[in-house]
Write a protein that holds these residues in place. Structure first.
Motif, PDB file in Angstrom:
ATOM      1  N   ASN A   1     -77.576   9.990  31.848  1.00 15.71           N
ATOM      2  CA  ASN A   1     -78.125  11.284  31.458  1.00 15.71           C
ATOM      3  C   ASN A   1     -76.947  12.187  31.098  1.00 15.71           C
ATOM      4  O   ASN A   1     -75.893  12.131  31.747  1.00 15.71           O
ATOM      5  CB  ASN A   1     -78.925  11.920  32.590  1.00 15.71           C
ATOM      6  N   VAL A   2     -77.087  12.984  30.065  1.00 12.55           N
ATOM      7  CA  VAL A   2     -76.038  13.940  29.715  1.00 12.55           C
ATOM      8  C   VAL A   2     -76.438  15.283  30.309  1.00 12.55           C
ATOM      9  O   VAL A   2     -77.545  15.769  30.086  1.00 12.55           O
ATOM     10  CB  VAL A   2     -75.827  14.027  28.181  1.00 12.55           C
ATOM     11  N   ILE A   3     -75.544  15.876  31.112  1.00 14.86           N
ATOM     12  CA  ILE A   3     -75.910  17.111  31.811  1.00 14.86           C
ATOM     13  C   ILE A   3     -75.136  18.335  31.339  1.00 14.86           C
ATOM     14  O   ILE A   3     -75.509  19.459  31.677  1.00 14.86           O
ATOM     15  CB  ILE A   3     -75.736  16.957  33.329  1.00 14.86           C
ATOM     16  N   ALA A   4     -74.078  18.131  30.549  1.00 14.65           N
ATOM     17  CA  ALA A   4     -73.297  19.290  30.097  1.00 14.65           C
ATOM     18  C   ALA A   4     -72.339  18.885  28.980  1.00 14.65           C
ATOM     19  O   ALA A   4     -72.063  17.699  28.768  1.00 14.65           O
ATOM     20  CB  ALA A   4     -72.506  19.904  31.256  1.00 14.65           C
ATOM     21  N   ARG A   5     -71.845  19.903  28.292  1.00 19.10           N
ATOM     22  CA  ARG A   5     -70.819  19.739  27.270  1.00 19.10           C
ATOM     23  C   ARG A   5     -69.859  20.919  27.385  1.00 19.10           C
ATOM     24  O   ARG A   5     -70.287  22.048  27.656  1.00 19.10           O
ATOM     25  CB  ARG A   5     -71.439  19.708  25.871  1.00 19.10           C
ATOM     26  N   ALA A   6     -68.575  20.674  27.228  1.00 18.25           N
ATOM     27  CA  ALA A   6     -67.599  21.763  27.327  1.00 18.25           C
ATOM     28  C   ALA A   6     -66.441  21.522  26.366  1.00 18.25           C
ATOM     29  O   ALA A   6     -65.961  20.389  26.227  1.00 18.25           O
ATOM     30  CB  ALA A   6     -67.062  21.886  28.751  1.00 18.25           C
ATOM     31  N   ILE A   7     -66.006  22.582  25.698  1.00 18.66           N
ATOM     32  CA  ILE A   7     -64.872  22.514  24.775  1.00 18.66           C
ATOM     33  C   ILE A   7     -63.731  23.349  25.350  1.00 18.66           C
ATOM     34  O   ILE A   7     -63.928  24.510  25.731  1.00 18.66           O
ATOM     35  CB  ILE A   7     -65.249  23.032  23.376  1.00 18.66           C
ATOM     36  N   THR A   8     -62.557  22.756  25.420  1.00 16.32           N
ATOM     37  CA  THR A   8     -61.368  23.452  25.922  1.00 16.32           C
ATOM     38  C   THR A   8     -61.109  24.715  25.110  1.00 16.32           C
ATOM     39  O   THR A   8     -61.289  24.721  23.889  1.00 16.32           O
ATOM     40  CB  THR A   8     -60.138  22.525  25.820  1.00 16.32           C
ATOM     41  N   PRO A   9     -60.676  25.800  25.767  1.00 16.22           N
ATOM     42  CA  PRO A   9     -60.413  27.060  25.042  1.00 16.22           C
ATOM     43  C   PRO A   9     -59.416  26.867  23.887  1.00 16.22           C
ATOM     44  O   PRO A   9     -58.562  25.978  23.934  1.00 16.22           O
ATOM     45  CB  PRO A   9     -59.816  27.966  26.120  1.00 16.22           C
ATOM     46  N   PRO A  10     -59.525  27.703  22.839  1.00 17.14           N
ATOM     47  CA  PRO A  10     -58.602  27.611  21.702  1.00 17.14           C
ATOM     48  C   PRO A  10     -57.160  27.904  22.112  1.00 17.14           C
ATOM     49  O   PRO A  10     -56.906  28.495  23.154  1.00 17.14           O
ATOM     50  CB  PRO A  10     -59.114  28.691  20.736  1.00 17.14           C
ATOM     51  N   TYR A  11     -56.259  27.469  21.264  1.00 18.30           N
ATOM     52  CA  TYR A  11     -54.833  27.744  21.424  1.00 18.30           C
ATOM     53  C   TYR A  11     -54.232  27.134  22.677  1.00 18.30           C
ATOM     54  O   TYR A  11     -53.278  27.667  23.237  1.00 18.30           O
ATOM     55  CB  TYR A  11     -54.559  29.262  21.340  1.00 18.30           C
ATOM     56  N   ARG A  12     -54.812  26.037  23.127  1.00 16.63           N
ATOM     57  CA  ARG A  12     -54.190  25.193  24.139  1.00 16.63           C
ATOM     58  C   ARG A  12     -53.469  24.068  23.411  1.00 16.63           C
ATOM     59  O   ARG A  12     -53.847  23.696  22.298  1.00 16.63           O
ATOM     60  CB  ARG A  12     -55.244  24.615  25.086  1.00 16.63           C
ATOM     61  N   ASN A  13     -52.451  23.506  24.063  1.00 17.98           N
ATOM     62  CA  ASN A  13     -51.710  22.440  23.388  1.00 17.98           C
ATOM     63  C   ASN A  13     -52.531  21.152  23.250  1.00 17.98           C
ATOM     64  O   ASN A  13     -52.281  20.337  22.363  1.00 17.98           O
ATOM     65  CB  ASN A  13     -50.395  22.148  24.118  1.00 17.98           C
ATOM     66  N   ARG A  14     -53.540  20.996  24.127  1.00 10.98           N
ATOM     67  CA  ARG A  14     -54.452  19.867  24.016  1.00 10.98           C
ATOM     68  C   ARG A  14     -55.863  20.376  24.256  1.00 10.98           C
ATOM     69  O   ARG A  14     -56.108  21.130  25.184  1.00 10.98           O
ATOM     70  CB  ARG A  14     -54.101  18.770  25.034  1.00 10.98           C
ATOM     71  N   ARG A  15     -56.778  19.925  23.394  1.00 10.30           N
ATOM     72  CA  ARG A  15     -58.156  20.392  23.502  1.00 10.30           C
ATOM     73  C   ARG A  15     -59.119  19.199  23.417  1.00 10.30           C
ATOM     74  O   ARG A  15     -58.870  18.240  22.676  1.00 10.30           O
ATOM     75  CB  ARG A  15     -58.491  21.393  22.394  1.00 10.30           C
ATOM     76  N   PHE A  16     -60.211  19.301  24.169  1.00 11.33           N
ATOM     77  CA  PHE A  16     -61.196  18.227  24.189  1.00 11.33           C
ATOM     78  C   PHE A  16     -62.601  18.805  24.113  1.00 11.33           C
ATOM     79  O   PHE A  16     -62.887  19.870  24.663  1.00 11.33           O
ATOM     80  CB  PHE A  16     -61.045  17.385  25.457  1.00 11.33           C
ATOM     81  N   ASP A  17     -63.455  18.088  23.397  1.00 13.31           N
ATOM     82  CA  ASP A  17     -64.876  18.392  23.335  1.00 13.31           C
ATOM     83  C   ASP A  17     -65.546  17.321  24.194  1.00 13.31           C
ATOM     84  O   ASP A  17     -65.780  16.196  23.743  1.00 13.31           O
ATOM     85  CB  ASP A  17     -65.357  18.322  21.881  1.00 13.31           C
ATOM     86  N   THR A  18     -65.832  17.667  25.439  1.00 15.04           N
ATOM     87  CA  THR A  18     -66.236  16.681  26.438  1.00 15.04           C
ATOM     88  C   THR A  18     -67.723  16.734  26.758  1.00 15.04           C
ATOM     89  O   THR A  18     -68.277  17.807  26.984  1.00 15.04           O
ATOM     90  CB  THR A  18     -65.441  16.894  27.738  1.00 15.04           C
ATOM     91  N   ARG A  19     -68.336  15.566  26.783  1.00 20.62           N
ATOM     92  CA  ARG A  19     -69.717  15.446  27.244  1.00 20.62           C
ATOM     93  C   ARG A  19     -69.694  14.874  28.661  1.00 20.62           C
ATOM     94  O   ARG A  19     -69.000  13.883  28.929  1.00 20.62           O
ATOM     95  CB  ARG A  19     -70.533  14.527  26.344  1.00 20.62           C
ATOM     96  N   PHE A  20     -70.463  15.490  29.537  1.00 22.42           N
ATOM     97  CA  PHE A  20     -70.517  15.083  30.935  1.00 22.42           C
ATOM     98  C   PHE A  20     -71.804  14.294  31.188  1.00 22.42           C
ATOM     99  O   PHE A  20     -72.906  14.833  31.097  1.00 22.42           O
ATOM    100  CB  PHE A  20     -70.461  16.308  31.852  1.00 22.42           C
ATOM    101  N   PHE A  21     -71.633  13.016  31.512  1.00 24.79           N
ATOM    102  CA  PHE A  21     -72.764  12.149  31.806  1.00 24.79           C
ATOM    103  C   PHE A  21     -72.903  11.989  33.324  1.00 24.79           C
ATOM    104  O   PHE A  21     -71.925  12.106  34.060  1.00 24.79           O
ATOM    105  CB  PHE A  21     -72.571  10.772  31.166  1.00 24.79           C
ATOM    106  N   MET A  22     -74.113  11.697  33.773  1.00 24.79           N
ATOM    107  CA  MET A  22     -74.350  11.481  35.199  1.00 24.79           C
ATOM    108  C   MET A  22     -75.153  10.207  35.390  1.00 24.79           C
ATOM    109  O   MET A  22     -76.026   9.883  34.583  1.00 24.79           O
ATOM    110  CB  MET A  22     -75.086  12.677  35.804  1.00 24.79           C
ATOM    111  N   VAL A  23     -74.852   9.482  36.477  1.00 22.02           N
ATOM    112  CA  VAL A  23     -75.534   8.219  36.753  1.00 22.02           C
ATOM    113  C   VAL A  23     -75.580   8.003  38.263  1.00 22.02           C
ATOM    114  O   VAL A  23     -74.724   8.507  39.005  1.00 22.02           O
ATOM    115  CB  VAL A  23     -74.806   7.047  36.051  1.00 22.02           C
ATOM    116  N   GLU A  24     -76.561   7.248  38.716  1.00 21.16           N
ATOM    117  CA  GLU A  24     -76.698   6.926  40.131  1.00 21.16           C
ATOM    118  C   GLU A  24     -75.750   5.774  40.493  1.00 21.16           C
ATOM    119  O   GLU A  24     -75.624   4.806  39.749  1.00 21.16           O
ATOM    120  CB  GLU A  24     -78.140   6.527  40.449  1.00 21.16           C
TER     121      GLU A  24
END
Length: 228
Positions: free
Chosen positions: A131-154
């Motif tokens: 199940n996908v429960i969230a998504r988050a993008i690292t703030p701008p102007y960081r030296n490394r940035r990620f567009d991350t999807r957070f999955f959950m499982v039992e």
């Protein structure tokens, strides 16, 4: 750290929150990023990492739940949505030794060395359990940035035992199962603290592939929370 000029384009990434319910307090698996990491050193996080080219070439026998696929596709293509889910499974295996999947009469194949290490156990990855429960993008102007999807499982869908990483291996250190209450006392990234609240809410009120989760990103330097 900020870079001058245009903001760094975020790279697609995925992480997997594994929930174990064999005690009064549900627990999740977390590990510590090494001090030498350029991105969030010494922080406790969930297993995960960047999407790899090999993730787009795997054809699992069990697909994502239609609602999960639909929600993921709010920010990417259908094939990319599956790649994100597969990245979460693969990265979790690489960082923890845990395998999300099941044995079938035929094991799928891959040219990816990372996926071959997973598939040699005779287990195919299962996307339908995620199940996908969230998504988050690292703030701008960081030296490394990620567009991350957070999955959950039992956790009862996971096979294998957690392995211990060594310092300098590049994998997560101090892997252990921790209650959500105790997790809040760890050194966590801000986004991880927000995701923990989402996990707690789902554990308290029930989880479903149809339930929307937060999409955390930034606009004009300020955090914005929408729905995924």
């Amino acid at each position: 750290m900020r870079l001058k000029g245009r903001a760094v384009k975020p790279k697609d990434a995925a992480t997997l929150i594994i929930v174990r319910r064999d005690s009064e307090q549900p627990k999740i698996l977390m590990g510590k990023r090494a001090a030498g990491h350029k991105f969030m050193p010494n922080k406790y996080v969930f297993p995960g990492g960047k999407v790899d080219a090999g993730d787009s070439r795997i054809r699992p026998l069990n697909d994502l739940h239609p609602s999960v696929l639909k929600r993921l596709m709010k920010g990417c293509s259908e094939s990319r949505a599956r790649s994100l889910a597969l990245a979460a499974i693969r990265e979790t295996f690489e960082e923890t030794g845990l395998i999300l999947g099941e044995a079938d009469s035929v094991t799928i194949t891959s040219r990816s060395a990372q996926w071959n290490a997973f598939l040699q156990h005779g287990i195919n990855p299962r996307l339908d359990t995620l199940n996908v429960i969230a998504r988050a993008i690292t703030p701008p102007y960081r030296n490394r940035r990620f567009d991350t999807r957070f999955f959950m499982v039992e956790a009862d869908l996971i096979k294998g035992d957690v392995h211990a990483a060594s310092e300098g291996s590049g994998e997560l250190l101090a892997l252990h199962w921790v209650s959500l209450r105790d997790a809040e006392q760890l050194e966590l990234p801000v986004i991880t603290r927000m995701i923990l609240k989402e996990v707690q809410q789902r554990l308290d009120n029930g989880d479903s592939p149809d339930i929307e989760g937060p999409f955390i990103h930034f606009r004009n330097g300020k955090p914005v929370i929408e729905k995924i």
